[in-house]
Every structure is written in structure tokens, then in C-alpha cells.
Design an enzyme around this catalytic site. Structure first.
Site, PDB file in Angstrom:
ATOM      1  N   LYS A 198       3.101  76.828  52.795  1.00 56.64           N
ATOM      2  CA  LYS A 198       4.436  76.501  52.324  1.00 56.64           C
ATOM      3  C   LYS A 198       4.598  74.986  52.190  1.00 56.64           C
ATOM      4  O   LYS A 198       3.982  74.217  52.942  1.00 56.64           O
ATOM      5  CB  LYS A 198       5.482  77.040  53.298  1.00 56.64           C
ATOM      6  N   ASP A 226       3.424  76.734  48.024  1.00 54.45           N
ATOM      7  CA  ASP A 226       4.594  77.551  47.676  1.00 54.45           C
ATOM      8  C   ASP A 226       5.851  76.859  48.181  1.00 54.45           C
ATOM      9  O   ASP A 226       6.030  76.697  49.392  1.00 54.45           O
ATOM     10  CB  ASP A 226       4.442  78.933  48.338  1.00 54.45           C
ATOM     11  N   GLU A 252       3.546  77.316  43.538  1.00 58.79           N
ATOM     12  CA  GLU A 252       4.397  78.512  43.424  1.00 58.79           C
ATOM     13  C   GLU A 252       5.870  78.179  43.621  1.00 58.79           C
ATOM     14  O   GLU A 252       6.209  77.411  44.524  1.00 58.79           O
ATOM     15  CB  GLU A 252       3.922  79.523  44.472  1.00 58.79           C
ATOM     16  N   GLU A 278       8.723  86.089  42.086  1.00 60.85           N
ATOM     17  CA  GLU A 278       9.072  87.009  43.184  1.00 60.85           C
ATOM     18  C   GLU A 278      10.566  87.267  43.258  1.00 60.85           C
ATOM     19  O   GLU A 278      10.985  88.247  43.878  1.00 60.85           O
ATOM     20  CB  GLU A 278       8.539  86.483  44.521  1.00 60.85           C
ATOM     21  N   ASP A 301       7.524  91.361  42.447  1.00 60.79           N
ATOM     22  CA  ASP A 301       7.527  92.120  43.705  1.00 60.79           C
ATOM     23  C   ASP A 301       7.915  93.545  43.350  1.00 60.79           C
ATOM     24  O   ASP A 301       9.045  93.794  42.908  1.00 60.79           O
ATOM     25  CB  ASP A 301       8.529  91.504  44.681  1.00 60.79           C
ATOM     26  N   HIS A 328       3.768  89.436  44.417  1.00 64.18           N
ATOM     27  CA  HIS A 328       4.370  88.961  45.659  1.00 64.18           C
ATOM     28  C   HIS A 328       4.419  90.118  46.641  1.00 64.18           C
ATOM     29  O   HIS A 328       4.892  91.208  46.316  1.00 64.18           O
ATOM     30  CB  HIS A 328       5.794  88.460  45.398  1.00 64.18           C
ATOM     31  N   GLU A 353      -1.742  88.977  47.205  1.00 62.49           N
ATOM     32  CA  GLU A 353      -1.154  88.224  48.316  1.00 62.49           C
ATOM     33  C   GLU A 353      -1.212  89.066  49.586  1.00 62.49           C
ATOM     34  O   GLU A 353      -0.612  90.147  49.642  1.00 62.49           O
ATOM     35  CB  GLU A 353       0.298  87.853  48.019  1.00 62.49           C
TER      36      GLU A 353
HETATM   37 MG   LIG Z   1       6.289  82.897  47.467  1.00 57.41          MG
END
Ligand SMILES: [Mg+2]
Length: 402
Positions: A198, A226, A252, A278, A301, A328, A353
Site C-alpha cells: 500500500k 496500491d 493501482e 475494484e 471485484d 480484486h 490477487e
Molecule cells: Mg486495491
């Protein structure tokens, strides 16, 4: 169930897949109930969000059960940030629309639910709830036909038998740098060839953390970042340029979900790939995200964007635009399994993922867990989604069954 077994016996081995499916459509199976299950599992060690703004003390999930008069139950999962509202959407709004319907008529039921919610169902929690129901219908269909869902999904690129899919370790939520380095080193030691961390702490701190991670894992491991929508376009471009030398594979969600112009600006300004999706819904949402040139990698997702029925169409749009598909996946084992079945047939699938952060709903909810080995994850091959929930675990994590 007796009626179904008799029909299948009558069909014998001479029926092809289409004939079998047509045969099954004749079955007078009916939906008798649609339930929503809110689960919550406390974490021994809280985990941070993308930035310091959020801490996770538990992991939650909303599951869906579609019950029938044949004693078969389909299971799905809703991905939502408002479980309280999703419970009502499933059990109070969509349930009455589905009672008495043939659960094998999935496409028509999707339309009935989608248009039944009108303008309120175009994006947001209503589609999320619909997604969980749609997944449960596909699980049910697989159980009726005694085949895994990946064999039933319409696709031009369905393999005869899916090889284990390449997967990356998703983690690296906010923590002190030493902890983040230890966590990501652990993923590499586990055998992952790709890892994601992240960002969103500010350009300076993010830049230092990315440099430290790259230095620690070496140059042979793919590194993705991300931001979970944490930056403006100009900030994202500044961060991207700063860390280009560290060979970041994709960036991302650099900007807000709804900022399509910002996505495009970031993508045109940076050499690394841009990923997102996502937080997007339905084929119409992805037509914009992909058609406007916002992303190199689409990340629908399946538990949010419209279920398996809609994800198949989104995967086709991605493939038509030469955009990679990398779903996602941040959920219980139910949504994990559904995502794997779709990934197995997505024409431009690139990588899966695999959320490696602690989540008892992923590791303890089913009798057999789904795990990564040598950076690959196998698609379940049992009937339906191919997972069997542990009743004791289900009871342990249950908040409410609506
Ligand atoms: Mg993400």
C-alpha cells in the site's frame, strides 16, 4: 432432488453439455428463500489500512444463501463496506423478487434484480447485494449439474482443465517500515514472485518505503503499489516519477474511482502500468473505465461489480481493448473461490490477487482452505464453487442471519 436425478439418468452419457443444460432448464426447481449472513472474525493483531487513517480490528463478510425446494443451497458473497444495508437489500428487497423463480434461469433473474432496483441499482450496495445472489445462483447450478462453475461460465477461452493460476501476495498495509519489510520478505520466502504494498502516506514517505522494499526484495520480484484512491492526479504522477527507478510494475487506484480524467492523465504521464476497477460496477462502468483509456489492468471485484454473470461480460470488454484482467479479491473463501472460477475463463487474465493479510474467514471458514504454492493457486474442481463451509466456524463468526 428426485426429479432431477431421474432426468439426469434419462439423459445418460449421451447428452452433451448444451443438451444437459437445456434438460436442466426443464426442471421445476424453485427458490424457497434467500438469506444474508453477516460474519465477523476478530483479529489477534490489528492491521493498518493504506494509510494511518484506518485500522482493521476484525474481518467481515456478507454471505448469501439461495435455498430451493430440492434441498440444494447455493452460496455467494457480497463485497461491501455497508454490511448492515446489504443484509436488507438481500433479504428484504431481492428475496421477494426471487421467491418461486427457477434458480437455473440466471441471466433472466439478473435482469429482474437489476431493473427491479431501478435507478437505485445502477451502482453501490444494491449491485453488491445482487452480486452475492448471482454467485450463489452459479454455485447452485454447478451443484445441480455436478460440475465446477468454471466449466459452466460462458467463455471463448475456457481451458479443458485450468492450470494453477499465477498469483501475487497482496499485503503491505500500513505498518512501521521494519514490520512492512519483514512482512514482504516473508511473502518472497513463501515463494511469491510478485508482491503488492500500500501507498498513500505522502510522496516523500511513500518514496522512501518503496525504495526500501525494492532494496530488500531485490530486482527479480515484481512490485506493485496500491494507493486506494489516496492521491490527486498530479500527486500520483509525482510519486510515480519519483519511484520509476525502482521498477514498479503497476500503480493501482492512484486517484478517486470516479476521476476518469485523472486516471487518464496519470496513465499518459507514467511509464508504469496503471491498474484499477475494484470500486467500479457493471459492464457500463467498465465500458467507461476501459474505453476511455484509464487503465492497463482492469480489476473487477466479482462480489461487487455484478456477480459472475456480469464479470464474464466485463472480462470480454477488457480483452477486446487489450486490457489485462487481474481481479480484486479481498474477502472470505467464498468470494475467493468465485473469483478463481472467473479468472480461469477470463480471456486476458494476467495474475490473481491473493490477500495474505490475516483473515480467519479465508483460512478457517471452509473445511479445505485455498492456498498458494510456488506463486500459483489452483481453481477448485468440486461441484459449484467447490467449497464446503465448516458449520462450527460459520456459527462462531455469525453476527446475524437475515
Ligand atoms: Mg486495491
Amino acid at each position: 432432488m428426485v426429479a432431477l436425478i431421474r432426468r439426469r439418468q434419462a439423459c445418460g452419457n449421451g447428452c452433451g453439455g448444451e443438451a444437459q443444460r437445456a434438460n436442466d432448464q426443464l426442471i421445476t426447481m424453485r427458490i424457497t428463500d434467500v438469506r444474508a449472513l453477516w460474519l465477523s472474525a476478530p483479529l489477534e493483531q490489528p492491521i493498518g489500512g493504506s494509510s494511518r487513517k484506518k485500522t482493521w480490528f476484525n474481518r467481515q463478510a456478507v454471505l448469501v444463501e439461495v435455498h430451493t425446494d430440492e434441498d440444494l443451497v447455493g452460496i455467494g458473497e457480497v463485497f461491501t463496506t455497508v454490511p448492515e444495508v446489504a443484509l436488507v437489500a438481500v433479504s428484504k428487497f431481492y428475496q421477494p423478487l426471487l421467491l418461486g423463480e427457477n434458480p437455473l434461469d440466471i441471466e433472466r433473474l439478473w435482469e429482474k434484480m437489476y431493473f427491479g432496483a431501478g435507478y437505485s441499482g445502477v451502482k453501490g450496495v444494491m449491485i453488491e447485494a445482487l452480486s452475492g445472489i448471482d454467485i450463489a445462483l452459479w454455485d447452485l447450478r454447478g451443484k445441480v449439474e455436478n460440475r465446477p462453475v468454471w466449466q459452466l461460465l460462458p467463455s471463448s477461452s475456457r481451458p479443458l482443465s485450468p492450470a494453477p493460476l499465477p498469483a501475487y501476495a497482496a499485503g503491505g498495509f500500513w505498518a512501521p517500515l521494519a514490520d512492512t519489510l519483514a512482512e514482504i520478505t516473508g511473502y518472497v520466502a513463501h515463494g511469491f514472485a510478485s508482491v503488492k504494498m500500500k501507498v498513500g502516506l505522502g510522496i516523500e514517505e511513500d518514496g522512501q518505503r518503496i525504495a526500501a522494499v525494492r532494496q530488500t526484495i531485490g530486482n527479480d520480484v515484481k512490485l506493485m503499489i496500491d494507493a486506494n484512491c489516496g492521491y490527486t492526479a498530479d500527486q500520483a504522477i509525482a510519486l510515480g516519477k519519483r519511484v520509476e527507478e525502482h521498477n514498479v510494475y503497476w500503480f493501482e487506484e492512484p486517484v478517486l474511482v470516479e476521476d476518469w480524467d485523472g486516471y487518464k492523465k496519470v496513465r499518459e504521464s507514467l511509464s508504469m502500468k496503471i491498474a484499477g476497477g475494484e470500486g467500479e460496477y457493471t459492464r457500463w462502468g467498465f465500458r467507461e473505465l476501459i474505453g476511455r483509456g484509464c487503465v492497463d489492468i482492469a480489476q473487477p471485484d466479482v462480489m461487487r461489480c455484478g456477480g459472475l454473470t456480469e464479470s464474464v461480460k466485463i472480462a470480454q470488454i477488457a480483452a477486446q481493448h487489450n486490457v489485462a484482467y487481474a481481479p480484486h479479491v479481498f474477502c472470505s473463501i467464498v468470494g475467493l473461490a468465485a473469483s478463481l472460477h472467473l479468472a480461469a475463463v477470463a480471456p486476458s487474465f494476467e495474475i490473481f490477487e491473493f490477500d495474505m493479510t490475516p483473515n480467519p474467514l479465508r483460512t478457517h471458514l471452509a473445511k479445505t482452505p485455498i492456498e498458494v504454492k510456488d506463486s500459483r493457486v489452483s481453481v477448485p474442481n468440486g461441484a459449484g464453487l467447490g467449497i464446503e463451509l465448516d458449520d462450527d466456524a460459520l456459527a462462531r463468526y455469525m453476527v446475524v442471519r437475515a
